[in-house]
Design an enzyme around this catalytic site. Structure first.
Site, PDB file in Angstrom:
ATOM      1  N   LYS A 248       0.245  -1.375  -0.221  1.00  0.00           N
ATOM      2  CA  LYS A 248      -0.251  -0.283   0.206  1.00  0.00           C
ATOM      3  C   LYS A 248       1.099   1.167   0.175  1.00  0.00           C
ATOM      4  CE  LYS A 248      -4.434   2.010   2.348  1.00  0.00           C
ATOM      5  NZ  LYS A 248      -4.113   2.717   1.817  1.00  0.00           N
ATOM      6  N   ARG A 253      -3.600   8.896  -5.786  1.00  0.00           N
ATOM      7  CA  ARG A 253      -4.535   8.089  -6.308  1.00  0.00           C
ATOM      8  C   ARG A 253      -4.463   8.458  -7.851  1.00  0.00           C
ATOM      9  NH1 ARG A 253      -9.093   3.700  -4.418  1.00  0.00           N
ATOM     10  NH2 ARG A 253      -9.244   2.824  -6.604  1.00  0.00           N
ATOM     11  N   GLU A 298      -1.129   3.962  -8.069  1.00  0.00           N
ATOM     12  CA  GLU A 298      -0.997   5.133  -6.841  1.00  0.00           C
ATOM     13  C   GLU A 298       0.619   5.755  -7.242  1.00  0.00           C
ATOM     14  OE1 GLU A 298      -2.737   5.245  -4.759  1.00  0.00           O
ATOM     15  OE2 GLU A 298      -1.454   6.622  -2.649  1.00  0.00           O
ATOM     16  N   PHE A 338      -1.918  -0.795 -10.410  1.00  0.00           N
ATOM     17  CA  PHE A 338      -2.619  -1.660 -10.005  1.00  0.00           C
ATOM     18  C   PHE A 338      -3.985  -2.631 -10.453  1.00  0.00           C
ATOM     19  CE2 PHE A 338      -3.631   1.773  -6.413  1.00  0.00           C
ATOM     20  CZ  PHE A 338      -4.743   1.664  -6.476  1.00  0.00           C
ATOM     21  N   ARG A 413     -17.460   0.257  -1.311  1.00  0.00           N
ATOM     22  CA  ARG A 413     -16.268  -0.034  -0.178  1.00  0.00           C
ATOM     23  C   ARG A 413     -16.558  -1.386   0.394  1.00  0.00           C
ATOM     24  NH1 ARG A 413     -12.589   2.395   2.621  1.00  0.00           N
ATOM     25  NH2 ARG A 413     -13.197   4.961   2.564  1.00  0.00           N
TER      26      ARG A 413
HETATM   27  N1  ATP Z   1      -1.501  -1.697  -3.952  1.00  0.00           N
HETATM   28  C1  ATP Z   1      -2.901  -0.490  -4.276  1.00  0.00           C
HETATM   29  N2  ATP Z   1      -3.635  -1.174  -4.099  1.00  0.00           N
HETATM   30  C2  ATP Z   1      -4.867   0.057  -3.611  1.00  0.00           C
HETATM   31  N3  ATP Z   1      -4.979   1.073  -3.090  1.00  0.00           N
HETATM   32  C3  ATP Z   1      -3.556   1.868  -3.283  1.00  0.00           C
HETATM   33  C4  ATP Z   1      -2.937   0.587  -3.079  1.00  0.00           C
HETATM   34  N4  ATP Z   1      -1.735   1.059  -3.318  1.00  0.00           N
HETATM   35  C5  ATP Z   1      -2.286   2.939  -2.285  1.00  0.00           C
HETATM   36  N5  ATP Z   1      -3.117   2.872  -2.207  1.00  0.00           N
HETATM   37  C6  ATP Z   1      -3.848   3.651  -2.000  1.00  0.00           C
HETATM   38  O1  ATP Z   1      -4.969   3.107  -0.935  1.00  0.00           O
HETATM   39  C7  ATP Z   1      -6.381   3.898  -0.944  1.00  0.00           C
HETATM   40  C8  ATP Z   1      -7.355   2.543  -0.288  1.00  0.00           C
HETATM   41  O2  ATP Z   1      -7.408   2.360   1.362  1.00  0.00           O
HETATM   42  P1  ATP Z   1      -8.632   2.785   1.416  1.00  0.00           P
HETATM   43  O3  ATP Z   1     -10.164   2.205   0.495  1.00  0.00           O
HETATM   44  O4  ATP Z   1      -8.800   3.222   2.856  1.00  0.00           O
HETATM   45  O5  ATP Z   1      -9.090   4.456   0.155  1.00  0.00           O
HETATM   46  P2  ATP Z   1      -8.261   5.556   1.821  1.00  0.00           P
HETATM   47  O6  ATP Z   1      -9.891   6.333   2.507  1.00  0.00           O
HETATM   48  O7  ATP Z   1      -8.664   7.045   1.381  1.00  0.00           O
HETATM   49  O8  ATP Z   1      -7.821   5.121   2.771  1.00  0.00           O
HETATM   50  P3  ATP Z   1      -6.518   5.662   3.438  1.00  0.00           P
HETATM   51  O9  ATP Z   1      -7.478   6.572   4.071  1.00  0.00           O
HETATM   52  O10 ATP Z   1      -6.276   4.822   4.398  1.00  0.00           O
HETATM   53  O11 ATP Z   1      -5.493   6.187   2.274  1.00  0.00           O
HETATM   54  C9  ATP Z   1      -6.764   3.933  -1.884  1.00  0.00           C
HETATM   55  O12 ATP Z   1      -7.193   4.761  -1.944  1.00  0.00           O
HETATM   56  C10 ATP Z   1      -4.845   3.998  -3.282  1.00  0.00           C
HETATM   57  O13 ATP Z   1      -4.808   5.461  -3.040  1.00  0.00           O
END
Ligand code: ATP
Length: 580
Positions: A248, A253, A298, A338, A413
């Site tokens: 991650k 994103r 990302e 990804f 989600r």
């Molecule tokens: N390998 C990956 N696959 C998917 N998402 C990834 C990856 N690496 C990083 N990310 C990031 O992580 C986020 C997914 O986590 P989440 O669904 O919790 O979104 P979020 O609410 O923005 O979370 P956070 O605040 O934890 O970043 C994605 O929006 C993306 O930006």
């Protein structure tokens, strides 16, 4: 529809403190619209001219709006400015001045007002400021006092009707079918195009068949898939079995849309961020082996000499500091791809993760700024733990595990993606993103700052409401408190917004807009908050919440942590406490 009629609905929406009433007013409004104007009315309700990914902004500062008001009302600029200081709302100022002149509406239609505003937004280049002022003055002159009030507020971005997208979807369904039954199908279409006006217009023109026929299209961002949480590698394998585990990364994103040589990039909350990433645009043209494609990844800054990924604080400078050109030379970005959603006429979203990833790897030519994300495929919790530890040691945020047979779930989600982040000892395993819905003035030292604590809420997508979960009084410096108070005062509203459910009475209510990341020790049951509260059971609250960082610009209020997530984090916390 006449604009005067729309304004009557705005007044009713503004006055209501109940979400359900808001839903009824909106469905009545949509029923009164015809097919040519429904998209425009929906955009007005969303307080925009076009969806954010189109990047259209009116681009008039308050000063210019005041100048247009002076011209429309034949008052002097000094008079207008004085009155504005007294009233604090250019909408009320223009209304009052037009009333003194007994101004009447020229019978403006919704589409006329919309088109004039769009023309103002699209006016750029030399002399555009004067032309914008002129067009707005003319529009205000043709308005009744009340119409002018709302036009001025809209142009300023201060309409504040407080309507959420799910409520609009429900209301569209009710307007056409008499109940909320069409919401899931409308939502699916919305998830694929991120354009509620387009969804509404398609519904009005082609009926539900048109909605069912909705397909993704290059250039229209798809609402992103999001991850659930679990507290350990064991639980991940328990839930997914054999799965892919990716690092991650903590950066931007990017959803990339390629149409020949034309490339657009959209952020997590679907804003057009193309100009921020020139080196990635070039890399897409060189490396993506498809005429048309939509892919996700990302973007992070990478130290080219050591291959190390820089921390988020470095990557994010692309946004805040200096010019893009300079940052591009100093910290060029790499996109770790990804997912593949679409390529050359083929919609990959219904296909399995395995098939999508395989297709993605075939479509990326090697040696460039676009690379595949690091991953393993395993059913062994120990292998996951090792991969996780290595990722953390390399400064990553954690891992994302992915179900091998899951389709791409736009806008959802779910447990198709599960994130596992570094846990902070004795604290929750993840931060929580709350929306500020109001603040308390505070006592003692804090009273001097005019703000003592924030009222933070999480989002409930089912009811499209914000439910309170914490009173937050720490984590910011004195300067930051003052700055935040000023920002909140600029979006203050007279009464509790209809979509906010609260047992506490904030000293100042604000439009739910700003999202802050909060760290807490744990989640507890609490009678004072509405998050997770039912007739029989108390709600949930954050214990010792403190703000980390500053306002999350990449998240809108509906992207805050949800009530459901708080409930599942509460369950996770119980399991971790039992295990520990
Ligand atoms: N390998 C990956 N696959 C998917 N998402 C990834 C990856 N690496 C990083 N990310 C990031 O992580 C986020 C997914 O986590 P989440 O669904 O919790 O979104 P979020 O609410 O923005 O979370 P956070 O605040 O934890 O970043 C994605 O929006 C993306 O930006």
């Amino acid at each position: 529809m006449r604009f005067a009629e729309l304004v009557e609905y705005f007044e009713r929406l503004e006055a209501t403190t109940k979400r359900l009433e808001m839903f009824d007013i909106l469905s009545e409004l949509f029923r009164a619209c015809d097919r040519e104007e429904i998209d425009k009315v929906v955009y007005f309700c969303q307080e925009q001219l076009l969806p954010p990914f189109r990047g259209v902004e009116i681009g008039m500062a308050e000063k210019l709006i005041l100048r247009a008001i002076a011209r429309a009302t034949e008052a002097t600029e000094a008079q207008v400015s004085r009155l504005n200081k007294e009233r604090g709302d250019p909408g009320l100022v223009v209304e009052e001045l037009l009333r003194q002149r007994n101004a009447r509406s020229a019978g403006l239609r919704v589409s006329e007002v919309y088109e004039t505003l769009l023309r103002i937004a699209e006016t750029t280049g030399e002399g555009s400021v004067e032309r914008k002022v002129g067009m707005l003055a003319e529009l205000l002159q043709a308005s009744s006092p009340k119409e002018a009030r709302y036009i001025a507020r809209f142009v300023l971005g201060r309409l504040r009707l407080g309507v959420g997208d799910p409520t609009i979807l429900d209301a569209l369904s009710k307007a056409v079918a008499g109940d909320r039954s069409l919401r899931p199908e409308l939502e699916r279409a919305y998830n694929l195009c991120s354009d509620l006006g387009l969804v509404a217009r398609t519904l009005f023109e082609q009926g539900i068949e048109g909605i069912r026929a909705f397909r993704i299209r290059v250039g229209h961002p798809i609402r992103p898939a999001l991850a659930e949480r679990l507290p350990s590698a064991e639980e991940i394998v328990g839930k997914l079995g054999r799965c892919a585990v990716e690092v991650k990364l903590d950066g931007f994103r990017c959803q990339i849309h390629k149409d020949g040589d034309r490339v657009e990039i959209f952020s997590r909350n679907l804003e057009r961020t193309t100009p921020m990433f020139p080196e990635l645009i070039e890399a897409v043209r060189q490396q993506i082996d498809a005429r048309e494609a939509i892919l996700e990844g990302e973007a992070v800054a990478v130290n080219e000499e050591t291959g190390e990924i820089y921390p988020f604080q470095v990557t994010v400078q692309r946004k805040r500091k200096h010019g893009v050109e300079e940052m591009m030379r100093e910290y060029p970005l790499v996109l770790f791809a990804f997912d593949l959603l679409y390529a050359d006429g083929h919609d990959y979203t219904p296909e399995s993760y395995s098939a999508r990833f395989e297709a993605l790897s075939r479509r990326i030519r090697p040696d460039g700024r676009i690379r595949l994300v690091d991953r393993i495929v395993t059913d062994d919790p120990r292998a996951i733990q090792r991969f996780f530890d290595e990722a953390i040691a390399r400064g990553m945020e954690g891992i994302v595990a992915k179900r091998l047979d899951a389709p791409y779930q736009a806008g959802a989600r779910g447990f198709h993606w599960i994130k596992l982040k570094r846990s902070y000892k004795g604290e929750l395993t993840d931060t929580i993103d709350v929306v500020v819905v109001g603040y308390f003035r505070g006592r003692g030292m804090r009273a001097k700052l005019g703000i003592g604590a924030l009222l933070g809420a999480v989002y409930d997508p089912d009811s499209d409401t914000f439910k309170t979960v914490a009173k937050i009084g720490s984590g910011l410096t004195e300067e930051e408190w003052v700055r935040l108070r000023e920002m909140l005062d600029a979006i203050r509203v007279e009464h509790r917004p209809a979509r906010v459910e609260s047992l506490l009475d904030a000293d100042v209510w604000v439009e739910p807009r700003y999202v802050l990341t909060v760290l807490a020790d744990e989640i507890t049951r609490s009678p004072v908050h509405t998050c997770g509260r039912t007739d029989e059971e108390p709600g949930y609250a954050l214990r010792f919440p403190r703000v980390v960082g500053w306002i999350r610009e990449d998240k809108g209020p509906e992207d805050a942590t949800t009530v459901k997530e708080i409930l599942s984090m509460f369950q996770m916390q119980k399991r971790v406490q039992l295990a520990g």
